[in-house]
Enzyme design. Structure first.
Site, short mmCIF file in Angstrom:
data_model
loop_
_atom_site.label_atom_id
_atom_site.label_comp_id
_atom_site.label_asym_id
_atom_site.label_seq_id
_atom_site.Cartn_x
_atom_site.Cartn_y
_atom_site.Cartn_z
N GLU A 1 -5.11 -8.56 0.42
CA GLU A 1 -5.78 -8.25 1.69
C GLU A 1 -7.26 -8.00 1.45
OE1 GLU A 1 -4.27 -5.05 4.15
OE2 GLU A 1 -2.19 -5.67 3.79
N GLU B 1 0.80 -1.22 0.00
CA GLU B 1 0.00 0.00 0.00
C GLU B 1 0.84 1.28 0.00
OE1 GLU B 1 -2.78 -0.41 3.24
OE2 GLU B 1 -3.79 -2.09 2.32
O1 IFM Z 1 -4.10 -3.19 9.13
C1 IFM Z 1 -4.05 -2.68 7.84
C2 IFM Z 1 -2.87 -3.23 7.09
O2 IFM Z 1 -1.67 -2.97 7.73
C3 IFM Z 1 -2.80 -2.59 5.71
N1 IFM Z 1 -4.05 -2.71 5.03
C4 IFM Z 1 -5.25 -2.35 5.73
C5 IFM Z 1 -5.30 -3.03 7.08
C6 IFM Z 1 -6.58 -2.62 7.84
O3 IFM Z 1 -6.60 -1.25 8.04
#
Ligand code: IFM
Length: 457
Positions: A362, A176
């Site tokens: 994710e 990210e």
């Molecule tokens: O916890 C975070 C993760 O570190 C990165 N993506 C989003 C998740 C939830 O906010």
């Protein structure tokens, strides 16, 4: 599998037999042990130490104590029936002072044992090199705003892939980059807590550049490695459909999605946004854009929610505002729940950029879990969120989109950055006072799904 009479049927057999089923975690959010075995200070250690930065005043100093409990945590992952596990490496464990001639062998050994532990348990290791925990020593020299950090990242990637490349076949350079650049350096609510638009744009450029420049070393050190990057992407809706809101939605999409996807797929930075950035545009040197566009093997998509955008004259660098639309389903964290948004996003990415392979690196939700009298966590909403998003993935695949894996965020409740421990995303509950783990209903559902069992009816 059927979880209620009215619930759509979905089973593991709906997916290819080589589909990757995983959970994701990250080092700072779970490891703890911040002073052990020579680990150096990270920007998150420093950021958490300032009162007011973290909602509950906490930090990742202990987190899930995974540094000591990794074996039982990997056993949990195996027990779920996962065939892959995504983790991140803490740069300050490898180069405690950020740079230097020699890496910290104790740090490398930890990840070596961890990777061996995954392989012993049938979990394919997916290593992320940067999930936000920059060595503080590098931040003291300007952090990602300083081009030298790019070279240090390449050195770090080289050392780590040399050490683990015989066993790790899947590499993610950055998690990210939008968050690294814009939450950390424009909004300032993540480490290092800078609030400056121009800095954020330069940081962003250096992060993307470091991604591209690190790939050749990873490929050289890990024969047959498949390398990618994990982007946080969002589908966007205009608040009203008015021409002003439509234009604002395009601008917002420009910085959230296209600013990353366009250069990574060889198109350079989007011209409309570049123009709007005026004097704040990053310094780009000859060859940078070619490096950023270095071919990858997969695109990691982190998907949580869609955004609704309105025109906001005078507000923020791009005069846009994300609004909280009424009457939509939301998690306890306030994030809109939209499995159909995932399908729309995947369709758009596939159509506009044609990645050979997409991995959902994710996807998850935070709800206020309660423990029942008999000690169970009946997180029905999280279970449904998971099942509904898997149905969305199935539908996307049926439309011809090359999704090859799904990683739930997260294996464990953990340190949720500026929210501290007030937000839980795990399929496993963690009691942070005792470090006891307990599978939630969502975890039991995922396990049953992965083991081809039927639960509920
Ligand atoms: O916890 C975070 C993760 O570190 C990165 N993506 C989003 C998740 C939830 O906010």
């Amino acid at each position: 599998m059927k979880i209620t009479d009215t619930f759509p049927v979905i089973e593991r057999n709906d997916f290819a037999s080589d589909f990757r089923w995983g959970c994701s975690t990250s080092a700072y959010q779970i490891e703890g042990a911040v002073d052990l075995d020579g680990r150096g200070e990270s920007i998150w250690d420093r950021f958490c130490a300032t009162p007011g930065n973290i909602r509950d005043g906490s930090s990742g100093t202990v987190a899930c104590d995974h540094y000591h409990r990794w074996q039982s945590d990997l056993a949990l992952a195996r027990d779920l029936g996962l065939n892959a596990y995504r983790f991140s490496i803490a740069w300050p464990r490898i180069f405690p002072a950020g740079a230097g001639a020699k890496p910290n062998l104790k740090g490398l050994d930890f990840y070596s044992r961890l990777v061996d532990g995954m392989l012993e348990r049938g979990l394919e290791p997916w290593a992320t090199l940067y999930h936000w925990d920059l060595p503080q020593a590098l931040q003291d020299r300007g952090g990602w705003n300083n081009r030298e950090t790019v070279a240090e990242f390449c050195k770090y990637a080289d050392v780590v892939s040399r050490h683990l490349g015989d066993r790790v076949g899947r590499w993610i350079t950055h998690n990210e980059p939008w968050c690294t650049a814009f939450i950390g350096n424009h909004e300032g609510t993540h480490a290092p807590g800078i609030r400056d638009w121009k800095t954020a744009l330069q940081v962003c450029h250096h992060v993307l550049l470091s991604h591209g420049l690190a790939i050749p070393a990873i490929r050289a050190n890990a024969p047959g490695a498949r390398v990618g990057i994990a982007l946080s992407l969002h589908p966007h809706k205009s608040a009203s459909g008015s021409p002003e809101d439509e234009a604002a939605t395009l601008r917002h999409d420009g910085i959230r999605n296209r600013w990353f996807l366009d250069p990574l797929f060889g198109r350079g930075y989007p011209a409309d946004i570049w123009k709007l950035c005026g004097d704040s545009v990053p310094i780009v040197k000859e060859g940078d854009m070619e490096a950023i566009a270095t071919a990858t093997d997969f695109l990691g998509v982190n998907y949580y929610f869609p955004e609704t955008v309105a025109d906001a004259p005078g507000q923020g660098p791009l005069a846009t505002r994300v609004i909280t639309s009424e009457n939509v389903e939301r998690t306890a964290f306030g994030w809109e729940v939209s499995p159909e948004g995932l399908i729309a996003l995947l369709q758009r990415v596939a159509k506009d950029y044609r990645p050979a392979e997409i991995q959902i690196t994710e996807n998850g939700s935070s709800y206020d879990d309660t423990i029942s009298k008999d000690g169970n966590i009946e997180d029905v909403e999280r279970r449904d969120y998971l099942a509904r998003h898997l149905i969305a993935v199935k539908e996307a695949i049926a439309k011809g989109i090359p999704v090859k894996g799904y990683f739930a965020w997260s294996l464990l409740d953990n340190f949720e950055w500026a929210e501290g421990y007030t937000r839980r995303f795990g399929v496993t509950h963690v009691d942070f006072a005792t470090q006891q783990r307990k599978l939630k209903l969502s975890g039991k559902w995922y396990r049953a799904f992965l083991r081809h069992q039927v639960i509920g009816a």
